[in-house]
Design an enzyme around this catalytic site. Structure first.
Site, PDB file in Angstrom:
ATOM      1  N   SER A 106     -25.499 -82.194 -61.969  1.00 59.45           N
ATOM      2  CA  SER A 106     -25.370 -80.916 -62.497  1.00 59.45           C
ATOM      3  C   SER A 106     -23.965 -80.524 -62.570  1.00 59.45           C
ATOM      4  O   SER A 106     -22.986 -81.086 -62.143  1.00 59.45           O
ATOM      5  CB  SER A 106     -26.171 -80.023 -61.767  1.00 59.45           C
ATOM      6  OG  SER A 106     -25.583 -79.658 -60.562  1.00 59.45           O
ATOM      7  N   SER A 118     -10.804 -75.393 -55.495  1.00 57.36           N
ATOM      8  CA  SER A 118     -10.864 -74.309 -56.038  1.00 57.36           C
ATOM      9  C   SER A 118      -9.651 -73.227 -56.254  1.00 57.36           C
ATOM     10  O   SER A 118      -8.905 -73.651 -55.121  1.00 57.36           O
ATOM     11  CB  SER A 118     -12.255 -73.367 -55.409  1.00 57.36           C
ATOM     12  OG  SER A 118     -12.296 -72.117 -56.152  1.00 57.36           O
ATOM     13  N   TYR A 131     -16.675 -69.933 -48.329  1.00 53.49           N
ATOM     14  CA  TYR A 131     -16.467 -70.846 -49.317  1.00 53.49           C
ATOM     15  C   TYR A 131     -15.081 -71.029 -49.526  1.00 53.49           C
ATOM     16  O   TYR A 131     -14.483 -72.222 -49.628  1.00 53.49           O
ATOM     17  CB  TYR A 131     -16.771 -70.313 -50.716  1.00 53.49           C
ATOM     18  CG  TYR A 131     -16.650 -71.065 -51.797  1.00 53.49           C
ATOM     19  CD1 TYR A 131     -17.166 -72.176 -52.269  1.00 53.49           C
ATOM     20  CD2 TYR A 131     -15.807 -70.703 -52.877  1.00 53.49           C
ATOM     21  CE1 TYR A 131     -17.151 -73.016 -53.343  1.00 53.49           C
ATOM     22  CE2 TYR A 131     -15.360 -71.505 -53.904  1.00 53.49           C
ATOM     23  CZ  TYR A 131     -16.139 -72.647 -54.257  1.00 53.49           C
ATOM     24  OH  TYR A 131     -15.692 -73.468 -55.039  1.00 53.49           O
ATOM     25  N   LYS A 158     -12.561 -74.306 -48.664  1.00 57.92           N
ATOM     26  CA  LYS A 158     -11.645 -75.005 -50.132  1.00 57.92           C
ATOM     27  C   LYS A 158     -10.153 -74.728 -49.295  1.00 57.92           C
ATOM     28  O   LYS A 158      -9.405 -75.818 -49.754  1.00 57.92           O
ATOM     29  CB  LYS A 158     -11.792 -74.122 -51.317  1.00 57.92           C
ATOM     30  CG  LYS A 158     -13.063 -74.223 -51.827  1.00 57.92           C
ATOM     31  CD  LYS A 158     -13.333 -75.710 -52.163  1.00 57.92           C
ATOM     32  CE  LYS A 158     -14.744 -76.035 -52.860  1.00 57.92           C
ATOM     33  NZ  LYS A 158     -15.063 -77.259 -53.285  1.00 57.92           N
ATOM     34  N   THR A 160     -21.501 -72.750 -64.658  1.00 60.52           N
ATOM     35  CA  THR A 160     -22.514 -73.665 -63.963  1.00 60.52           C
ATOM     36  C   THR A 160     -23.311 -72.583 -63.225  1.00 60.52           C
ATOM     37  O   THR A 160     -23.283 -71.327 -63.045  1.00 60.52           O
ATOM     38  CB  THR A 160     -21.781 -74.588 -63.107  1.00 60.52           C
ATOM     39  OG1 THR A 160     -21.131 -74.098 -61.909  1.00 60.52           O
ATOM     40  CG2 THR A 160     -20.663 -75.589 -63.853  1.00 60.52           C
TER      41      THR A 160
END
Length: 321
Positions: free
Chosen positions: A60, A190, A203, A207, A238
């Site tokens: 995906s 990211s 998150y 990263k 997304t």
């Protein structure tokens, strides 16, 4: 009067001469630049044609689009993910859309959140073609929540999928690359691996760790001729936010406004392809404002901290209203 007319005539002649000189020079420069870009694109395709490319999180979003771009360029793909049915469907789709000299993709199923499966998965990946040229660590999970409300198990889960999983897979495949003195490792990080924003702590931490690890890897592997590319995109349209984990471990289940307005994964996948083909070391794929935020964080940290505190207040207010 005669002298002034002569002066005006001379100026016109000079203007005409400068125009006839500048315009061809300008078009010549544009032509050279276009030719340079074309040669770079040709070299990128040559570098990746018939290369064995492993893509994690391939079913995906960005991973799926990367698989399409690299397959179209003639790479030998190994598609990785948790959903074997989705992987097999993508493999058939790519094989059915083949134009020119392409290869049937292989499928390897495993879960980055399960450390016990990664060594076996790496062995299976190596069995597909006997070696790996490019590893694209793309799979990941996002997070939404406040630090004070988030249980530690959520922090561990995000770190396991976004950091420890890719690190374990990289370490498992690295010896074969070192033995061949050839390989390219790509980490899809990211912008939040360079700056931290409120309510994304787990998150952003994962990263930041990713950025640091692969920066170290790049330096250590230079003598072995192993290339390392860290790519830091901004928002991509997304389902990353939809599938994000929240403070209590439940699914976020909503498409953020910023994510909805993000770049298309197909565009970012092409940028990833170009960065790998050009063997770039560190790539920031964001708009002007997020890019400036990276520099503000370094050059004027006090200002950056105030901006982030203001953002946190606004986001809290909008959620409570």
């Amino acid at each position: 009067m005669v002298q002034s007319r002569k002066g005006m005539l001379k100026e016109r002649v000079m203007d005409l001469a400068s125009q006839t000189t500048i315009l061809p020079l300008l078009f010549g420069c544009l032509g050279i630049f276009s030719l340079f870009r074309l040669l770079q694109r040709i070299r990128s395709k040559a570098y990746l044609r018939n290369a064995v490319v492993v893509v994690t999180g391939a079913t995906s979003g960005l991973g799926r689009e990367c698989a399409k771009v690299f397959h179209a360029a003639g790479a030998k793909l190994v598609l990785c993910g948790r959903n074997v049915k989705a992987l097999e469907e993508l493999s058939r789709e790519l094989a059915g859309s083949s134009q020119g000299q392409t290869h049937q993709p292989f499928v390897v199923t495993f879960d980055l959140a399960d450390p016990g499966t990664i060594a076996a998965a790496a062995a299976e990946i190596l069995q597909c073609f006997g070696y790996v040229d490019v590893l694209i660590n793309n799979a990941g999970i996002s997070y939404r929540g406040t630090i004070s409300d988030t249980i530690v198990d959520v922090d561990r889960k995000v770190m396991e999928i976004n950091y420890f999983g890719p690190v374990a897979l990289t370490k498992a495949l690295l010896p074969s690359m070192v033995e061949r003195k050839q390989g390219h490792i790509v980490a899809i990080s990211s912008i939040q691996g360079k700056i931290s924003i409120p309510f994304r702590s787990a998150y952003s931490a994962s990263k930041h760790a990713t950025q640091a690890f692969f920066d170290c890897l790049r330096a250590e592997m230079e003598e072995a001729n192993i290339k390392v590319t860290v790519i830091s995109p901004g928002y991509i349209h997304t389902n990353l936010s939809v599938n994000a984990v929240t403070a209590d471990g439940s699914r976020y289940g909503a498409l953020d406004k910023n994510t909805a307005q993000g770049r298309s994964p197909a565009e970012v996948a092409q940028d990833v392809f170009d960065a790998v083909g050009k063997k770039k070391k560190d790539v920031l794929l964001t708009d002007f404002v997020p890019s400036m935020a990276v520099y503000i964080r370094t050059l004027a940290p006090g200002l950056f901290f105030r901006i982030m505190a203001s953002r946190a207040r606004k986001e809290r207010k909008s959620k409570s209203s």
